[in-house]
Write an enzyme that holds these catalytic residues in place. Sequence first.
Site, PDB file in Angstrom:
ATOM      1  N   ASP A  92       0.784  -1.239   0.000  1.00 44.03           N
ATOM      2  CA  ASP A  92       0.000   0.000   0.000  1.00 44.03           C
ATOM      3  C   ASP A  92       0.813   1.285   0.000  1.00 44.03           C
ATOM      4  O   ASP A  92       0.267   2.368   0.237  1.00 44.03           O
ATOM      5  CB  ASP A  92      -0.968   0.002   1.189  1.00 44.03           C
ATOM      6  CG  ASP A  92      -2.158  -0.899   0.918  1.00 44.03           C
ATOM      7  OD1 ASP A  92      -2.708  -0.812  -0.191  1.00 44.03           O
ATOM      8  OD2 ASP A  92      -2.528  -1.676   1.804  1.00 44.03           O
ATOM      9  N   ASP A 100      -7.036  -3.490  -5.496  1.00 49.57           N
ATOM     10  CA  ASP A 100      -6.652  -2.229  -4.865  1.00 49.57           C
ATOM     11  C   ASP A 100      -5.237  -1.815  -5.289  1.00 49.57           C
ATOM     12  O   ASP A 100      -4.890  -0.636  -5.312  1.00 49.57           O
ATOM     13  CB  ASP A 100      -6.671  -2.340  -3.326  1.00 49.57           C
ATOM     14  CG  ASP A 100      -7.805  -3.175  -2.782  1.00 49.57           C
ATOM     15  OD1 ASP A 100      -8.253  -4.100  -3.469  1.00 49.57           O
ATOM     16  OD2 ASP A 100      -8.230  -2.916  -1.646  1.00 49.57           O
TER      17      ASP A 100
HETATM   18  N1  GLY Z   1      -7.323  -1.123   0.135  1.00 48.31           N
HETATM   19  C1  GLY Z   1      -8.137  -1.632   1.156  1.00 48.31           C
HETATM   20  C2  GLY Z   1      -9.552  -1.248   1.045  1.00 48.31           C
HETATM   21  O1  GLY Z   1      -9.995  -0.687   0.068  1.00 48.31           O
HETATM   22  O2  GLY Z   1     -10.261  -1.538   1.999  1.00 48.31           O
END
Ligand code: GLY
Length: 369
Positions: free
Chosen positions: A74, A139
């Site tokens: 992330d 994501d």
């Molecule tokens: N990237 C994690 C979410 O969207 O919850």
Amino acid sequence: MLDRVGEPTGKNYPRTMKDNGDLAVTGMYDWTPGFFPGSLWYIYELTGDTIWRNQAEKWTTTLEPLKTFTGHHDLGFMVYCSYGNAERLAPKPEYKDIIIESAKSLSTRYDERTKSIKSWNYRKAWNDTTEWFFPVIVDNMMNLEMLFAASQLSGDKRYYDIAVTHANSTMKNHLREDYSSYHVVDYDTITGNVKYQGTCQGFSDNSTWSRGQAWIIYGYTMMYRETKDSKYLETAIKTADFYLKNLPEDLVPLWDFNVGEAGYTPEGKSYAVTFEEKLKDASAAAITCSALFELGQLAQNKTYTETAIKMLHSLASPAYRAQLGENADFLLMHSVGSIPHKVEIDKPLTYADYYFLEALVRYKNLKKE
Ligand code: GLY
């Protein structure tokens, strides 16, 4: 929010609201610390008031230690929403180095066999049996924007190539024929073959998690902006069309497009097995709203732009926008973090606010043209 949260300590990035109405914060190694500084940057951009720039700088610079973090995928959210906006709105020489070093750290998770960046380390699926050794989630498309920036800032094309290769793998393995999506794909670490397609935060393995679909629409719109490769524009359009044709009247989706439908069954330890309320997710709407402003321009399609404006009005209405001083000082109400994990159910979320503010910036820029 600034009064409520106090000075940045490296451990108090606003995330959501507790059941008792108090603010819930995280440390910097969670996936969301970049959104509060990023929101401050957008408020500075919207108002031009240096009070916000000073606060944005203060909250951004506490995140510098992240540049060497390699624990999950992330880093794009964490560093680019904060330092990326800082570099764009009030550049300083050190910001470039931090973005480049962060891209280098993120790239350590790329593997030539799977042609993907590993999102999470080893974990199990909800059935508690299926093991994921190289899980990739949709994501992850959002973390690629920082790689493009790092290529430009450093002149090193490797980051660009990793972003393109990862996006191609996601396009091939996460999308179904109707352009709905699997949240998670797990790859064989030796052959690089797909071993599993399913979900972690969605309703069931064969369903389409709304925020995941939103990340895809945003991600492939960004891919087209950065590469001008028409296959990404086509993917952004087709995934957006799937999303738009499955919306309720107020344009804010259910947290999963298939929640409670026949043929979709949550598994094992997922809280979705027993949770039956059909809640909406304002965060998915905010992300998609912002993406559609850009897609409308890139695809020269007024319908996307007009839909984005309607979404913005819906989110800004009393149905979703909190009264001043309420909602633990977040802007938007009614998001869903993860029903399967039984967390952040019908709560504000820092990233819903971030993409709402980004959408406002994009709307304002549109009106200037
Ligand atoms: N990237 C994690 C979410 O969207 O919850």
